[in-house]
Design an enzyme around this catalytic site. Structure first.
Site, PDB file in Angstrom:
ATOM      1  CB  CYS A   2      -0.947   0.097   1.182  1.00 52.26           C
ATOM      2  SG  CYS A   2      -2.036  -1.316   1.320  1.00 52.26           S
ATOM      3  N   GLY A 111      -0.580  -1.449   6.593  1.00 54.33           N
ATOM      4  CA  GLY A 111      -0.292  -2.356   7.706  1.00 54.33           C
ATOM      5  C   GLY A 111      -1.488  -3.248   7.995  1.00 54.33           C
ATOM      6  CD  GLU A 484      15.849 -13.653  -8.562  1.00 56.56           C
ATOM      7  OE1 GLU A 484      15.264 -14.221  -7.632  1.00 56.56           O
ATOM      8  OE2 GLU A 484      15.523 -12.509  -8.962  1.00 56.56           O
ATOM      9  CE  LYS A 488      12.667 -11.189 -10.730  1.00 58.73           C
ATOM     10  NZ  LYS A 488      13.344 -11.283  -9.509  1.00 58.73           N
ATOM     11  CD  GLU A 491       8.856 -11.595  -9.323  1.00 59.10           C
ATOM     12  OE1 GLU A 491       8.232 -11.351  -8.288  1.00 59.10           O
ATOM     13  OE2 GLU A 491      10.073 -11.400  -9.424  1.00 59.10           O
TER      14      GLU A 491
HETATM   15  O1  M6R Z   1      12.450  -5.857  -0.103  1.00 58.22           O
HETATM   16  P1  M6R Z   1      12.891  -7.280   0.064  1.00 58.22           P
HETATM   17  O2  M6R Z   1      14.161  -7.583  -0.624  1.00 58.22           O
HETATM   18  O3  M6R Z   1      12.917  -7.723   1.496  1.00 58.22           O
HETATM   19  O4  M6R Z   1      11.754  -8.132  -0.660  1.00 58.22           O
HETATM   20  C1  M6R Z   1      11.766  -9.529  -0.623  1.00 58.22           C
HETATM   21  C2  M6R Z   1      10.797 -10.098  -1.631  1.00 58.22           C
HETATM   22  O5  M6R Z   1       9.497  -9.717  -1.344  1.00 58.22           O
HETATM   23  C3  M6R Z   1      11.139  -9.689  -3.061  1.00 58.22           C
HETATM   24  O6  M6R Z   1      12.452 -10.018  -3.392  1.00 58.22           O
HETATM   25  C4  M6R Z   1      10.172 -10.378  -4.055  1.00 58.22           C
HETATM   26  O7  M6R Z   1      10.408 -11.752  -4.083  1.00 58.22           O
HETATM   27  C5  M6R Z   1      10.278  -9.768  -5.455  1.00 58.22           C
HETATM   28  N1  M6R Z   1       8.979  -9.742  -6.058  1.00 58.22           N
HETATM   29  C6  M6R Z   1      11.160 -10.538  -6.351  1.00 58.22           C
HETATM   30  O8  M6R Z   1      11.220 -10.055  -7.647  1.00 58.22           O
END
Ligand code: M6R
Length: 611
Positions: A2, A111, A484, A488, A491
């Site tokens: 958000c 939150g 990874e 990619k 997602e």
């Molecule tokens: O901000 P952060 O690195 O803690 O975020 C972790 C994950 O939410 C983030 O890497 C997520 O998996 C992405 N969508 C990956 O592209």
């Protein structure tokens, strides 16, 4: 999750808030809303879907086009929100701002209110009427109820906050005090932008880029108000910090998407990560952020790396690097698991928390646990001043600049670079250190060569566009890269992509291989090259198609793979920094060719600030 924007000051609030929201739309985009004052009256407009839907209706009915003021009051509070649904459908009723029964209190929230049901039951009995299914709405009714007795909004806010259990960043307009915006923070980020005769509230400093030079990153438990000329903060103790973000960094420039722009920024992200830290000729790595714990780090026997998503994949690479380069036993754990595990507390263990945003709820909870257990906690964080950066004992910043695309790309590359630096910093193996440092310094140029193959990678994505399932395989350093790459693709393209260690294939996943299930294989000329070739033979024998990422000059691979993307030769621990680039580009083109908005993939948000 958000996005929150608030503005009060000498400019017209609505345009300013919409601009701010545009920069944080990546935090959530299933609905959006604003509250502003027009001709002295509060106006609430909300829409389902992306921010553009809200803008369209505002331009049509309220502002009659961009820039037109149409009676919008200067110096009054404007608040806005883009939502990522947790409680209740992503529709207009559940969109923020929410209001009380009398429509005098309007509030946006980031939150989760954990005791919302309990409060709702109590307030319903007192006659409050709820419209939405959100946890947030309970807060406006609670404020309304408490205000009846206390009569002073500031004090009402303080009392209400004591009754709320959960995480929040709030921006609140009380219509009887239109020249103020109240706010509070606990567990969800909120930044106060300090301008001249104007103040901003933002859930992400990106909103403030190019607008203010001074900010206060609010701490948990702080609350207060802003007006056009002043602000009040409780507890008062806060540091005013410089904001070193330019407006350009928050824009796409000539690129069609932030994701592509950010992939092309990778060579620079690596250079910045190394600047002033890596001195190959002197065999030296300087990490200023670790100086305060340097003595303790000399004695550590074990490292635990804790992170989520892409940062977790970077962590898996860190694990291999710390073991091979620094000889320190290392384990990587997903933060969502770590926080609930009954872990053995071992002496001389350092806990490294990796997070681009520094605000990921699971990673923060895991950090609190490690801090309670009195471990050495370290951060590897991109967003300056974020919770994880503040609450770890020491750490290293990425300095990769803003990452806006929801799919993390340049942050990953930067995290892996810094993990290399930390491994070198901890290593006593001089010859390995020298070899790796010298090669690391060459990586940005090698990535530039890979980026030149962008068109070819786009054609490859086109060729494979009809497939709905992909296997990604690699061994050792190429396994985290494979998962990874798979993340990619899934997602942003919504196709099924599985990442596996190549050696595990024959223990089950190979059952999936057939002509319609292609494999992306990471087959560099390294210590496991021959093993990888055997795996490819097994795939070929089952008529599986193969896209190989291979080392330039490899002649054998053409006989096995259907398609090959060549990357320059490098040392094995550094291969992920090169291999991930074609995988990111492949996913990018796959998603865009399918017509998806890759910067805002469905169901996702950039910063996952809820559990
Ligand atoms: O901000 P952060 O690195 O803690 O975020 C972790 C994950 O939410 C983030 O890497 C997520 O998996 C992405 N969508 C990956 O592209």
């Amino acid at each position: 999750m958000c996005g929150i924007a608030g503005y009060i000051g000498k400019k017209e609030g609505l345009e300013t808030v919409l601009e701010g929201l545009k920069r944080v739309e990546y935090r959530g985009y299933d609905s959006a809303g604003v509250l502003f004052f027009q001709n002295g009256k509060p106006v609430l407009v909300k829409r389902q879907g992306k921010l553009a839907n809200l803008e369209r209706v505002l331009r049509g009915t309220v502002t009659k086009g961009k820039g037109s003021t149409q009676g919008i009051n200067i110096g009054t509070g404007t608040i806005g929100h883009t939502r990522w649904a947790t409680h209740g459908m992503p529709d207009e009723i559940n969109a923020h701002p929410h209001h009380d029964c009398k429509k005098e209190i309007f509030l946006v929230h980031n939150g989760i209110i954990e005791n919302h049901q309990e409060l709702k039951d109590k307030l319903t009995k007192l006659g409050h009427k709820f419209r939405s299914q959100t946890d947030t709405e309970v807060v406006v009714h609670l404020l309304e109820e408490n205000l009846k007795k206390i009569k002073n909004f500031d004090k009402t806010l303080k009392k209400s906050l004591r009754e709320i259990v959960g995480a929040y960043a709030f921006a609140i307009v009380y219509t009887k005090e239109p020249d103020k915006i109240y706010f509070a923070r606990l567990g969800s980020p909120l930044v106060l932008g300090l301008g001249i005769e104007e103040f901003y509230l933002a859930s992400d400093p990106a909103e403030l880029a190019g607008k203010v030079k001074k900010v206060i990153y609010l701490k948990d438990g702080q609350a207060g108000w802003i007006s056009g000329t002043d602000f009040k903060l409780n507890p008062v103790k806060s540091k005013i910090e410089n904001l070193n973000l330019t407006a350009e960094q928050a824009q796409k420039g000539n690129f069609p998407h932030f994701m592509l722009k950010e992939i092309f920024e990778e060579p620079e992200a690596i250079r910045t990560a190394m600047r002033g830290r890596l001195f190959p000729k002197k065999d030296l790595v300087k990490l200023g952020g670790l100086e305060s714990v340097a003595q303790k780090l000399k004695k550590i026997e074990k490292i635990e790396i804790i992170a989520c998503g892409t940062s977790y994949h970077a962590g898996l690479l860190g694990e291999l690097l710390f073991e091979e380069v620094a000889g320190i036993s290392t384990k990587t754990i997903e933060a969502s698991e770590y926080r609930y595990r009954q872990n053995a507390i071992t002496p001389n263990t350092a806990h490294l928390f990796i997070s681009q945003s520094g605000e990921t709820a699971d990673t923060i909870a895991a950090l609190w646990k490690a801090n309670r257990q009195k471990g050495i906690t370290l951060g590897l964080v991109n967003v300056v001043g974020s919770t994880i950066a503040r609450e770890t004992k020491a750490g290293v910043y990425n300095h990769a600049g803003l990452e806006i695309g929801v799919a993390s790309t340049k942050a990953f590359i930067s995290q892996v670079t810094i993990l290399n630096l930390i491994a070198l910093y901890l290593s006593e193996n001089k010859s390995l250190k020298r070899k790796l440092s010298e090669e690391l310094a060459l990586i940005p140029k090698k990535i530039e060569l890979i980026l030149k193959q962008n068109r070819q990678i786009k054609s490859l994505a086109k060729k494979y566009l009809k497939f709905k399932n992909f296997m990604f395989i690699g061994r050792k350093y190429n396994y985290p890269t494979a998962i990874e790459g798979a993340l990619k693709l899934k997602e942003i393209s919504y196709v099924h992509a599985e990442g596996k260690t190549a050696g595990e294939l024959k223990h089950g996943p190979i059952a999936l291989i057939e002509p319609n299930f292609p494999t992306v294989a990471l087959v560099n000329k390294n210590s496991v090259y021959e093993k990888m070739l055997s795996n490819l033979q097994e795939i070929k024998a089952r008529k599986g198609k193969i896209i190989a990422i291979a080392t330039s000059g490899d002649k054998k691979i053409a006989g096995l793979a259907d398609d090959v993307i060549f990357v320059p030769k490098t040392l094995e621990p550094l291969e992920p920094l090169l291999n991930i680039v074609p995988l990111q580009l492949f996913a990018y083109h796959f998603g865009t060719l399918l017509g998806y908005d890759v910067d805002k993939p469905r169901n996702l948000a950039k910063s996952v600030t809820v559990e």
